[in-house]
Motif scaffolding. Structure first.
Motif, PDB file in Angstrom:
ATOM      1  N   GLY A 153       0.790  -1.220   0.000  1.00 39.18           N
ATOM      2  CA  GLY A 153       0.000   0.000   0.000  1.00 39.18           C
ATOM      3  C   GLY A 153       0.822   1.270   0.000  1.00 39.18           C
ATOM      4  N   GLN A 154       2.146   1.148  -0.045  1.00 41.00           N
ATOM      5  CA  GLN A 154       3.020   2.321  -0.033  1.00 41.00           C
ATOM      6  C   GLN A 154       2.830   3.150  -1.302  1.00 41.00           C
ATOM      7  N   GLN A 155       2.828   4.465  -1.157  1.00 41.58           N
ATOM      8  CA  GLN A 155       2.801   5.366  -2.296  1.00 41.58           C
ATOM      9  C   GLN A 155       4.177   6.002  -2.462  1.00 41.58           C
ATOM     10  N   LEU A 156       4.493   6.347  -3.696  1.00 41.86           N
ATOM     11  CA  LEU A 156       5.717   7.088  -4.002  1.00 41.86           C
ATOM     12  C   LEU A 156       5.314   8.363  -4.704  1.00 41.86           C
ATOM     13  N   ILE A 157       5.945   9.477  -4.315  1.00 44.45           N
ATOM     14  CA  ILE A 157       5.595  10.779  -4.886  1.00 44.45           C
ATOM     15  C   ILE A 157       6.815  11.430  -5.513  1.00 44.45           C
ATOM     16  N   LEU A 158       6.636  11.905  -6.747  1.00 47.15           N
ATOM     17  CA  LEU A 158       7.587  12.823  -7.359  1.00 47.15           C
ATOM     18  C   LEU A 158       7.003  14.225  -7.257  1.00 47.15           C
ATOM     19  N   THR A 159       7.754  15.158  -6.723  1.00 44.62           N
ATOM     20  CA  THR A 159       7.325  16.545  -6.677  1.00 44.62           C
ATOM     21  C   THR A 159       8.402  17.386  -7.334  1.00 44.62           C
ATOM     22  N   ASP A 160       7.991  18.358  -8.150  1.00 43.12           N
ATOM     23  CA  ASP A 160       8.953  19.082  -8.972  1.00 43.12           C
ATOM     24  C   ASP A 160       9.941  19.906  -8.167  1.00 43.12           C
ATOM     25  N   ALA A 161       9.676  20.101  -6.873  1.00 41.12           N
ATOM     26  CA  ALA A 161      10.633  20.811  -6.030  1.00 41.12           C
ATOM     27  C   ALA A 161      11.805  19.922  -5.631  1.00 41.12           C
ATOM     28  N   LEU A 162      11.639  18.593  -5.786  1.00 39.14           N
ATOM     29  CA  LEU A 162      12.660  17.656  -5.311  1.00 39.14           C
ATOM     30  C   LEU A 162      13.244  16.763  -6.394  1.00 39.14           C
ATOM     31  N   ALA A 163      12.516  16.578  -7.490  1.00 39.22           N
ATOM     32  CA  ALA A 163      12.976  15.626  -8.502  1.00 39.22           C
ATOM     33  C   ALA A 163      12.326  15.940  -9.844  1.00 39.22           C
ATOM     34  N   PRO A 164      12.959  15.518 -10.945  1.00 37.18           N
ATOM     35  CA  PRO A 164      12.323  15.686 -12.255  1.00 37.18           C
ATOM     36  C   PRO A 164      11.017  14.894 -12.328  1.00 37.18           C
ATOM     37  N   LEU A 165      10.018  15.454 -12.980  1.00 39.90           N
ATOM     38  CA  LEU A 165       8.726  14.780 -13.102  1.00 39.90           C
ATOM     39  C   LEU A 165       8.737  13.863 -14.325  1.00 39.90           C
ATOM     40  N   HIS A 166       9.439  12.761 -14.202  1.00 37.07           N
ATOM     41  CA  HIS A 166       9.542  11.778 -15.277  1.00 37.07           C
ATOM     42  C   HIS A 166       8.872  10.487 -14.819  1.00 37.07           C
ATOM     43  N   ALA A 167       7.747  10.154 -15.427  1.00 39.78           N
ATOM     44  CA  ALA A 167       6.992   8.979 -14.992  1.00 39.78           C
ATOM     45  C   ALA A 167       7.615   7.672 -15.466  1.00 39.78           C
ATOM     46  N   MET A 168       8.123   7.633 -16.682  1.00 41.87           N
ATOM     47  CA  MET A 168       8.577   6.367 -17.256  1.00 41.87           C
ATOM     48  C   MET A 168       9.676   5.681 -16.442  1.00 41.87           C
ATOM     49  N   PRO A 169      10.688   6.400 -15.936  1.00 44.22           N
ATOM     50  CA  PRO A 169      11.720   5.711 -15.143  1.00 44.22           C
ATOM     51  C   PRO A 169      11.172   5.091 -13.866  1.00 44.22           C
ATOM     52  N   VAL A 170      10.149   5.706 -13.271  1.00 39.74           N
ATOM     53  CA  VAL A 170       9.544   5.158 -12.059  1.00 39.74           C
ATOM     54  C   VAL A 170       8.691   3.941 -12.414  1.00 39.74           C
ATOM     55  N   GLU A 171       7.962   4.024 -13.512  1.00 34.96           N
ATOM     56  CA  GLU A 171       7.155   2.884 -13.957  1.00 34.96           C
ATOM     57  C   GLU A 171       8.038   1.693 -14.320  1.00 34.96           C
ATOM     58  N   ALA A 172       9.227   1.964 -14.834  1.00 32.42           N
ATOM     59  CA  ALA A 172      10.153   0.876 -15.180  1.00 32.42           C
ATOM     60  C   ALA A 172      10.639   0.139 -13.938  1.00 32.42           C
ATOM     61  N   VAL A 210       2.772  26.023  -5.688  1.00 26.40           N
ATOM     62  CA  VAL A 210       4.116  25.784  -5.163  1.00 26.40           C
ATOM     63  C   VAL A 210       4.699  24.449  -5.587  1.00 26.40           C
ATOM     64  N   ALA A 211       3.869  23.528  -6.069  1.00 26.98           N
ATOM     65  CA  ALA A 211       4.411  22.224  -6.453  1.00 26.98           C
ATOM     66  C   ALA A 211       3.441  21.490  -7.367  1.00 26.98           C
ATOM     67  N   THR A 212       4.019  20.716  -8.272  1.00 27.20           N
ATOM     68  CA  THR A 212       3.268  19.766  -9.077  1.00 27.20           C
ATOM     69  C   THR A 212       3.802  18.383  -8.750  1.00 27.20           C
ATOM     70  N   GLN A 213       2.903  17.430  -8.545  1.00 33.58           N
ATOM     71  CA  GLN A 213       3.315  16.122  -8.050  1.00 33.58           C
ATOM     72  C   GLN A 213       2.727  14.994  -8.889  1.00 33.58           C
ATOM     73  N   MET A 214       3.443  13.871  -8.898  1.00 31.44           N
ATOM     74  CA  MET A 214       2.955  12.627  -9.476  1.00 31.44           C
ATOM     75  C   MET A 214       2.892  11.585  -8.370  1.00 31.44           C
ATOM     76  N   TYR A 215       1.748  10.922  -8.242  1.00 31.85           N
ATOM     77  CA  TYR A 215       1.558   9.875  -7.245  1.00 31.85           C
ATOM     78  C   TYR A 215       1.632   8.511  -7.926  1.00 31.85           C
ATOM     79  N   PHE A 216       2.434   7.616  -7.340  1.00 33.52           N
ATOM     80  CA  PHE A 216       2.582   6.267  -7.865  1.00 33.52           C
ATOM     81  C   PHE A 216       2.192   5.236  -6.806  1.00 33.52           C
ATOM     82  N   VAL A 217       1.629   4.131  -7.257  1.00 35.71           N
ATOM     83  CA  VAL A 217       1.354   3.000  -6.384  1.00 35.71           C
ATOM     84  C   VAL A 217       2.141   1.798  -6.896  1.00 35.71           C
ATOM     85  N   GLN A 218       2.341   0.804  -6.045  1.00 31.02           N
ATOM     86  CA  GLN A 218       3.057  -0.387  -6.488  1.00 31.02           C
ATOM     87  C   GLN A 218       2.238  -1.133  -7.545  1.00 31.02           C
TER      88      GLN A 218
END
Length: 269
Positions: A98-117, A257-265
């Motif tokens: 049930g863990q979520q992973l978040i990319l936020t543009d203040a901390l990391a590039p908003l690239h979905a494909m590397p996280v999905e890989a 202040v931020a744009t985010q991407m939410y990922f689930v396992q």
């Protein structure tokens, strides 16, 4: 080609955890705070991962012991996609169900494909806003009423809005706004946020038949007015595709202040 290495943080590598903070003063304060927390036992490093390559520090992430708290990835702005995949995979291997992973543009590039890989699935995109509650005055709506979530007609409205399971803490206030005929058709709530002197709002919703009449804007302004009585700031957000809510934020002086991407396992998708 870079060779990437993921290792748990240690007391000796604490400076690496602030290496990506641009301001030296902010970095020094954060480092001192972490050293104090580590010495007092409040900070545990076993679940903090550091990613390095031949050029040095690439990024880090802390995996909370409670799976309901998401993981935020911190990466260099010029980190290659491979670096993000390796760190995201290491997180996936240690994260609880049930863990979520978040990319936020203040901390990391908003690239979905590397996280999905790395075995994650993009679940949603989110935007975060902050409001200085003392920068302007917000009107209290004369038709707004504080209501009890346990009242039958309020529970019915919550069910119509798809929020039948909503539970509010005692320090939150639930507000209803009626339509022109006096029937409650909109609900929102205000209470303390997760940071000092910061309020949080929950614009629960407006019934479909009452939308397009400005009720959401009025309710949001009323909630901000209530928040300003106790707090100096407001922090909140909405789905990136919710353009009507984003217009309300902008109209009330809130700052993106931020744009985010939410990922689930992948197994949870």
């Amino acid at each position: 080609m870079n060779t990437f290495n993921v290792q748990p943080a240690t007391a000796e590598t604490l400076p690496d955890l602030v290496a990506l903070i641009a301001g030296r003063e902010d970095a020094a304060q954060r480092l001192n705070s972490m050293r104090e927390r580590l010495a007092s036992g409040q900070l545990k490093l076993e679940r903090t991962l550091i990613l390095r390559s031949g050029r040095g520090m690439e990024g880090h992430a802390t995996i909370p012991e409670i799976p309901q708290i998401p993981v935020f990835i911190n990466l260099r702005a010029d980190a290659p996609d491979e670096a993000m995949t390796i760190l995201a995979r290491a997180i996936c291997e240690q994260a609880g169900a049930g863990q979520q992973l978040i990319l936020t543009d203040a901390l990391a590039p908003l690239h979905a494909m590397p996280v999905e890989a790395a075995g994650w699935v993009l679940d949603s995109r989110y935007v975060v806003y902050e409001t200085d509650l003392h920068a302007r005055a917000y009107p209290l709506d004369p038709q707004a009423q504080a209501v009890d979530a346990d009242c039958p007609h309020v529970r019915e409205l919550l069910e119509q809005l798809g929020q039948s399971d909503l539970k509010l803490s005692e320090d939150w206030t639930l507000i209803a706004l009626p339509s022109a005929d006096g029937i409650p058709v909109a609900l929102g709530a205000v209470g303390p946020g997760g940071r000092p002197d910061t309020a949080s709002l929950n614009l629960i919703g407006v019934l479909p038949q009452a939308r397009g009449q400005g009720l959401g804007t009025r309710l949001h302004a009323h909630l901000l007015a209530l928040a300003a009585q106790k707090f100096a700031h407001h922090a909140g957000g909405t789905e990136a595709e919710n353009f009507s809510m984003r217009r309300i934020f902008a109209g009330h002086g809130s700052r993106l202040v931020a744009t985010q991407m939410y990922f689930v396992q992948e197994s949870q998708a």
